[in-house]
Design a protein around this motif. Structure first.
Motif, PDB file in Angstrom:
ATOM      1  N   ALA A 175       0.761  -1.299   0.033  1.00  0.00           N
ATOM      2  CA  ALA A 175      -0.019  -0.068   0.080  1.00  0.00           C
ATOM      3  C   ALA A 175       0.853   1.269   0.035  1.00  0.00           C
ATOM      4  O   ALA A 175       0.676   2.139  -0.747  1.00  0.00           O
ATOM      5  N   GLY A 176       1.684   1.353   0.819  1.00  0.00           N
ATOM      6  CA  GLY A 176       2.658   2.457   1.249  1.00  0.00           C
ATOM      7  C   GLY A 176       3.428   2.773  -0.270  1.00  0.00           C
ATOM      8  O   GLY A 176       3.792   3.839  -0.626  1.00  0.00           O
ATOM      9  N   ALA A 177       4.014   1.551  -0.745  1.00  0.00           N
ATOM     10  CA  ALA A 177       5.071   1.624  -1.756  1.00  0.00           C
ATOM     11  C   ALA A 177       4.087   2.383  -3.355  1.00  0.00           C
ATOM     12  O   ALA A 177       4.481   3.188  -3.801  1.00  0.00           O
ATOM     13  N   SER A 178       3.076   1.664  -3.131  1.00  0.00           N
ATOM     14  CA  SER A 178       2.280   1.964  -4.274  1.00  0.00           C
ATOM     15  C   SER A 178       1.898   3.440  -4.345  1.00  0.00           C
ATOM     16  O   SER A 178       1.910   4.370  -5.440  1.00  0.00           O
ATOM     17  N   CYS A 179       1.428   3.811  -3.334  1.00  0.00           N
ATOM     18  CA  CYS A 179       1.099   5.394  -2.855  1.00  0.00           C
ATOM     19  C   CYS A 179       2.057   6.299  -3.336  1.00  0.00           C
ATOM     20  O   CYS A 179       1.983   7.285  -3.998  1.00  0.00           O
ATOM     21  N   ALA A 180       3.453   5.904  -2.884  1.00  0.00           N
ATOM     22  CA  ALA A 180       4.418   6.734  -3.045  1.00  0.00           C
ATOM     23  C   ALA A 180       4.808   6.854  -4.492  1.00  0.00           C
ATOM     24  O   ALA A 180       5.281   7.801  -4.827  1.00  0.00           O
ATOM     25  N   VAL A 181       4.770   5.627  -4.914  1.00  0.00           N
ATOM     26  CA  VAL A 181       5.354   5.618  -6.494  1.00  0.00           C
ATOM     27  C   VAL A 181       4.370   6.645  -7.177  1.00  0.00           C
ATOM     28  O   VAL A 181       4.734   7.212  -8.299  1.00  0.00           O
ATOM     29  N   TRP A 182       3.157   6.414  -7.113  1.00  0.00           N
ATOM     30  CA  TRP A 182       2.182   7.344  -7.878  1.00  0.00           C
ATOM     31  C   TRP A 182       2.132   8.566  -7.564  1.00  0.00           C
ATOM     32  O   TRP A 182       2.140   9.605  -8.350  1.00  0.00           O
ATOM     33  N   LEU A 183       2.390   8.908  -6.425  1.00  0.00           N
ATOM     34  CA  LEU A 183       2.504  10.407  -6.016  1.00  0.00           C
ATOM     35  C   LEU A 183       3.756  10.841  -6.563  1.00  0.00           C
ATOM     36  O   LEU A 183       3.768  12.185  -7.203  1.00  0.00           O
ATOM     37  N   ALA A 184       4.866  10.267  -6.658  1.00  0.00           N
ATOM     38  CA  ALA A 184       6.001  10.611  -7.439  1.00  0.00           C
ATOM     39  C   ALA A 184       5.794  10.857  -8.836  1.00  0.00           C
ATOM     40  O   ALA A 184       6.441  11.946  -9.521  1.00  0.00           O
ATOM     41  N   HIS A 185       5.256   9.788  -9.408  1.00  0.00           N
ATOM     42  CA  HIS A 185       5.004   9.955 -10.873  1.00  0.00           C
ATOM     43  C   HIS A 185       3.958  10.982 -11.141  1.00  0.00           C
ATOM     44  O   HIS A 185       4.017  11.684 -12.184  1.00  0.00           O
ATOM     45  N   LEU A 186       3.244  11.509 -10.137  1.00  0.00           N
ATOM     46  CA  LEU A 186       2.190  12.660 -10.293  1.00  0.00           C
ATOM     47  C   LEU A 186       2.811  14.248 -10.067  1.00  0.00           C
ATOM     48  O   LEU A 186       2.305  15.087 -10.251  1.00  0.00           O
ATOM     49  N   GLY A 187       4.190  13.899  -9.815  1.00  0.00           N
ATOM     50  CA  GLY A 187       4.754  15.236  -9.475  1.00  0.00           C
ATOM     51  C   GLY A 187       4.966  15.688  -8.225  1.00  0.00           C
ATOM     52  O   GLY A 187       5.292  16.795  -8.066  1.00  0.00           O
ATOM     53  N   PHE A 188       4.824  14.990  -7.222  1.00  0.00           N
ATOM     54  CA  PHE A 188       4.933  15.303  -5.823  1.00  0.00           C
ATOM     55  C   PHE A 188       5.871  14.524  -5.146  1.00  0.00           C
ATOM     56  O   PHE A 188       6.570  13.812  -5.771  1.00  0.00           O
ATOM     57  N   ASN A 189       6.617  15.091  -3.990  1.00  0.00           N
ATOM     58  CA  ASN A 189       7.672  14.349  -3.203  1.00  0.00           C
ATOM     59  C   ASN A 189       7.315  13.745  -2.053  1.00  0.00           C
ATOM     60  O   ASN A 189       7.285  14.333  -0.989  1.00  0.00           O
ATOM     61  N   PRO A 190       6.957  12.383  -2.115  1.00  0.00           N
ATOM     62  CA  PRO A 190       6.611  11.629  -0.960  1.00  0.00           C
ATOM     63  C   PRO A 190       7.944  11.011  -0.322  1.00  0.00           C
ATOM     64  O   PRO A 190       9.013  10.936  -0.886  1.00  0.00           O
ATOM     65  N   ILE A 191       7.720  10.643   0.862  1.00  0.00           N
ATOM     66  CA  ILE A 191       8.841  10.271   1.824  1.00  0.00           C
ATOM     67  C   ILE A 191       8.212   8.777   2.566  1.00  0.00           C
ATOM     68  O   ILE A 191       7.040   9.050   2.946  1.00  0.00           O
ATOM     69  N   ILE A 192       8.783   7.705   2.549  1.00  0.00           N
ATOM     70  CA  ILE A 192       8.310   6.455   3.483  1.00  0.00           C
ATOM     71  C   ILE A 192       9.300   6.449   4.392  1.00  0.00           C
ATOM     72  O   ILE A 192      10.347   6.403   4.336  1.00  0.00           O
ATOM     73  N   ILE A 193       8.460   5.932   5.510  1.00  0.00           N
ATOM     74  CA  ILE A 193       9.387   5.536   6.832  1.00  0.00           C
ATOM     75  C   ILE A 193       8.750   4.552   7.271  1.00  0.00           C
ATOM     76  O   ILE A 193       7.478   4.204   7.237  1.00  0.00           O
ATOM     77  N   ASP A 194       9.283   3.395   7.780  1.00  0.00           N
ATOM     78  CA  ASP A 194       9.181   2.207   8.094  1.00  0.00           C
ATOM     79  C   ASP A 194       9.920   1.420   9.433  1.00  0.00           C
ATOM     80  O   ASP A 194      11.233   1.697   9.310  1.00  0.00           O
ATOM     81  N   ARG A 195       9.377   0.693  10.278  1.00  0.00           N
ATOM     82  CA  ARG A 195      10.156   0.321  11.344  1.00  0.00           C
ATOM     83  C   ARG A 195      10.965  -0.944  10.753  1.00  0.00           C
ATOM     84  O   ARG A 195      11.914  -1.407  11.728  1.00  0.00           O
ATOM     85  N   ALA A 196      10.482  -1.690   9.828  1.00  0.00           N
ATOM     86  CA  ALA A 196      11.119  -2.823   9.427  1.00  0.00           C
ATOM     87  C   ALA A 196      12.275  -2.534   8.947  1.00  0.00           C
ATOM     88  O   ALA A 196      12.695  -1.637   8.461  1.00  0.00           O
ATOM     89  N   PRO A 197      13.334  -3.647   8.529  1.00  0.00           N
ATOM     90  CA  PRO A 197      14.623  -3.584   7.867  1.00  0.00           C
ATOM     91  C   PRO A 197      14.609  -3.566   6.519  1.00  0.00           C
ATOM     92  O   PRO A 197      15.493  -3.188   5.764  1.00  0.00           O
ATOM     93  N   VAL A 198      13.552  -3.828   5.863  1.00  0.00           N
ATOM     94  CA  VAL A 198      13.197  -4.219   4.333  1.00  0.00           C
ATOM     95  C   VAL A 198      12.124  -3.856   3.985  1.00  0.00           C
ATOM     96  O   VAL A 198      10.931  -3.575   4.634  1.00  0.00           O
ATOM     97  N   ILE A 199      11.888  -3.258   2.659  1.00  0.00           N
ATOM     98  CA  ILE A 199      10.569  -2.881   2.080  1.00  0.00           C
ATOM     99  C   ILE A 199       9.861  -4.107   1.901  1.00  0.00           C
ATOM    100  O   ILE A 199      10.345  -5.166   1.450  1.00  0.00           O
ATOM    101  N   GLY A 200       8.305  -4.035   1.614  1.00  0.00           N
ATOM    102  CA  GLY A 200       7.666  -5.112   1.385  1.00  0.00           C
ATOM    103  C   GLY A 200       6.519  -5.743   2.395  1.00  0.00           C
ATOM    104  O   GLY A 200       5.790  -6.050   2.158  1.00  0.00           O
TER     105      GLY A 200
END
Length: 302
Positions: free
Chosen positions: A16-41
């Motif tokens: 969910a977070g990765a999808s939202c971030a990628v779409w926002l980036a392609h729409l011209g915005f600047n998102p950032i992701i933060i996660d307590r886990a050591p890896v993406i996914g």
């Protein structure tokens, strides 16, 4: 980082977070992701099995799907902060009392500023209360790599739970050479196809007593115990937001926008318990939120 104001701070690096971030980036915005886990996914990163339900990647394991998410985020140049637990989210107002942005607090005295916040923290496996915070090497909570690597040959196995995951893994364990598999369920919610694959004599309905220290269920001793009690939302760091929650404990959101009752705060994926939660619906949720944020920034109607 402290002085920058991102268009969206996304809490959670799962589908969910990765999808939202990628779409926002392609729409011209600047998102950032933060996660307590050591890896993406998210939970996908812990899944060594092929995700045959994902029609775009039927040959990939959950771990490999997570690697694809990382490639997408890298390609979209989305910054990702891993191993960082969120401690709180604070609204920042101007002198007239108008909301300006949010500060997402994490780590020790660190913060990120965001005009919007998207909660995509996902869920975690629900643990038996009898276990407390203790860990037991032969009690496996939920599916994942630990279950995949476990040696079930000639083991006596108890499965706790009556849903799809419980019965599917009971079948899996039996196929992996378990001596016997007993299923303990207060209610049965599994699909008929799994019911047909499990011997009725191995299913024990009703209440039961589980003793993790003695490795017993109803005073019968087992070599391994598998627990499938479903999932619970991960809500750490959100306590002061005054969000509305569903009876299940998941975050209540608007179906069209994924926005919560708090302006500028969105919740997506399994933490909001969207319909038929899985990788694909979580990714769809990310798109819904991204488009809603675009519309909010550009002052457009749907």
């Amino acid at each position: 980082m402290q002085n920058n104001i991102y268009d969206a701070v996304i809490i959670g690096a799962g589908p969910a977070g990765a999808s939202c971030a990628v779409w926002l980036a392609h729409l011209g915005f600047n998102p950032i992701i933060i996660d307590r886990a050591p890896v993406i996914g998210g939970l996908s990163a812990l899944n060594p099995f092929q995700d045959t339900w994902n029609v775009t990647a039927p040959d990939l394991t959950g771990e490999e799907v997570s690697q694809q998410m990382k490639k997408s985020l890298d390609s979209a140049r989305v910054p990702v902060l891993l191993r960082q637990a969120v401690n709180g989210i604070v609204p920042i107002f101007d002198e007239q009392g108008h909301l300006q942005h949010y500060q997402v607090l994490f780590g020790e005295d660190k913060l990120i500023n965001g005009r919007k916040v998207v909660i995509a923290s996902g869920v975690k496996h629900r643990r038996p209360v009898e276990m407390g915070d203790a860990e037991f090497p032969d009690i496996l909570v939920g599916s994942g790599r630990a279950l995949y690597q476990y040696d079930f040959i000639d083991k006596r196995v108890a499965v706790l739970g009556g849903g799809d995951n419980a019965l599917e893994n009971a079948v899996y364990v039996k196929e992996r050479g378990a001596q016997c598999v007993d299923i303990y369920a207060r209610t049965l919610r599994a699909q008929h196809k799994w019911m047909k694959m499990v011997a009725s004599k191995s299913i024990h309905m009703g209440s039961y007593e589980f003793n993790p220290q003695a490795m017993t269920v109803n005073n019968k001793t087992y070599d391994a115990v598998l627990v499938f009690y479903g999932y619970q939302p991960q809500l750490a760091g959100l306590e002061d937001l005054h969000l509305c929650y569903k009876e299940t404990g998941h975050i209540e959101t608007d179906a069209q926008t994924c926005e919560t009752n708090v302006s500028g705060i969105y919740a997506i994926g399994e933490v909001a318990n969207r319909m038929h939660p899985c990788v694909v619906t979580s990714m769809a949720d990310g798109i819904v939120a991204a488009k809603a944020i675009q519309n909010a920034f550009e002052d457009r109607e749907f």
